[in-house]
Motif scaffolding. Structure first.
Motif, PDB file in Angstrom:
ATOM      1  N   ALA A 130       4.178   8.304  -2.711  1.00 30.48           N
ATOM      2  CA  ALA A 130       3.553   7.881  -3.952  1.00 30.48           C
ATOM      3  C   ALA A 130       4.045   6.477  -4.298  1.00 30.48           C
ATOM      4  CB  ALA A 130       3.913   8.844  -5.074  1.00 30.48           C
TER       5      ALA A 130
ATOM      6  N   SER B 217      -0.317   9.255  -6.832  1.00 30.05           N
ATOM      7  CA  SER B 217       0.212  10.155  -5.820  1.00 30.05           C
ATOM      8  C   SER B 217      -0.153   9.688  -4.416  1.00 30.05           C
ATOM      9  CB  SER B 217      -0.341  11.567  -6.053  1.00 30.05           C
ATOM     10  OG  SER B 217      -1.758  11.563  -5.904  1.00 30.05           O
ATOM     11  N   ARG B 218       0.368  10.380  -3.419  1.00 28.43           N
ATOM     12  CA  ARG B 218       0.159   9.985  -2.037  1.00 28.43           C
ATOM     13  C   ARG B 218      -1.317   9.942  -1.663  1.00 28.43           C
ATOM     14  NH1 ARG B 218       3.723  13.949   1.349  1.00 28.43           N
ATOM     15  NH2 ARG B 218       3.034  15.397  -0.251  1.00 28.43           N
TER      16      ARG B 218
ATOM     17  N   SER C  65      -3.859  11.975  -7.973  1.00 30.33           N
ATOM     18  CA  SER C  65      -3.156  12.174  -9.232  1.00 30.33           C
ATOM     19  C   SER C  65      -2.569  10.856  -9.704  1.00 30.33           C
ATOM     20  CB  SER C  65      -2.035  13.196  -9.048  1.00 30.33           C
ATOM     21  OG  SER C  65      -1.312  13.366 -10.244  1.00 30.33           O
TER      22      SER C  65
ATOM     23  N   GLY D 206       4.333  14.052  -7.121  1.00 31.80           N
ATOM     24  CA  GLY D 206       2.952  13.745  -7.479  1.00 31.80           C
ATOM     25  C   GLY D 206       2.879  12.288  -7.828  1.00 31.80           C
ATOM     26  N   ALA D 207       2.723  12.003  -9.095  1.00 35.28           N
ATOM     27  CA  ALA D 207       2.728  10.632  -9.598  1.00 35.28           C
ATOM     28  C   ALA D 207       3.809  10.575 -10.665  1.00 35.28           C
ATOM     29  CB  ALA D 207       1.368  10.269 -10.163  1.00 35.28           C
ATOM     30  N   SER D 208       5.040  10.472 -10.215  1.00 33.75           N
ATOM     31  CA  SER D 208       6.179  10.590 -11.119  1.00 33.75           C
ATOM     32  C   SER D 208       6.377   9.352 -11.984  1.00 33.75           C
ATOM     33  CB  SER D 208       7.448  10.840 -10.313  1.00 33.75           C
ATOM     34  OG  SER D 208       8.580  10.849 -11.153  1.00 33.75           O
TER      35      SER D 208
END
Length: 125
Positions: free
Chosen positions: A32, A51-52, A56, A104-106
């Motif tokens: 990500a 995210s990757r 997300s 995810g999308a931290s």
């Protein structure tokens, strides 16, 4: 993982810029990407992440509706489109990579292992 952020510059309030984060090293789709910023005299803060897979995203409340993150895994690049810029958006912007497989999308800074060198965005009033 090597990250290079570019696209910063000087823009008037209400204007726009597009930042890019180019990555090399491990397969790009394995991590990500987040953007953080640091204004003079302030702590580095989260801005946005993807995210990757790109499926997300998460945004800082103050940039929602103005900033858009996207990624092109074929080009190993993440883009940050910044519209309706405000003077308070002035900062050095950094992109960073989160290699956690469960991520995810931290928005958490400590979960990002690799950082680019930063690009300066200055918004004049």
């Amino acid at each position: 993982v090597r990250l290079q952020a570019f696209g910063g510059g000087l823009v008037q309030a209400g204007g726009f810029l597009r930042l890019s984060c180019a990555a090399s090293g491990r397969p790009f789709s394995n991590y990500a990407i987040g953007w953080f910023r640091q204004a003079s005299g302030k702590e580095r803060e989260f801005v946005v992440a993807v995210s990757r897979s790109g499926g997300s995203t998460s945004y800082l409340d103050s940039v929602k509706g103005r900033f858009t993150i996207s990624r092109d895994n074929a080009k190993n690049t993440v883009y940050l489109q910044m519209n309706s810029l405000k003077p308070e958006d002035t900062a050095v912007y950094y992109c960073a990579a989160d290699l956690r497989t469960s991520g995810g999308a931290s928005s958490r800074r400590y979960e990002y292992e690799y950082w680019g060198q930063g690009t300066l965005v200055t918004v004049s009033s």
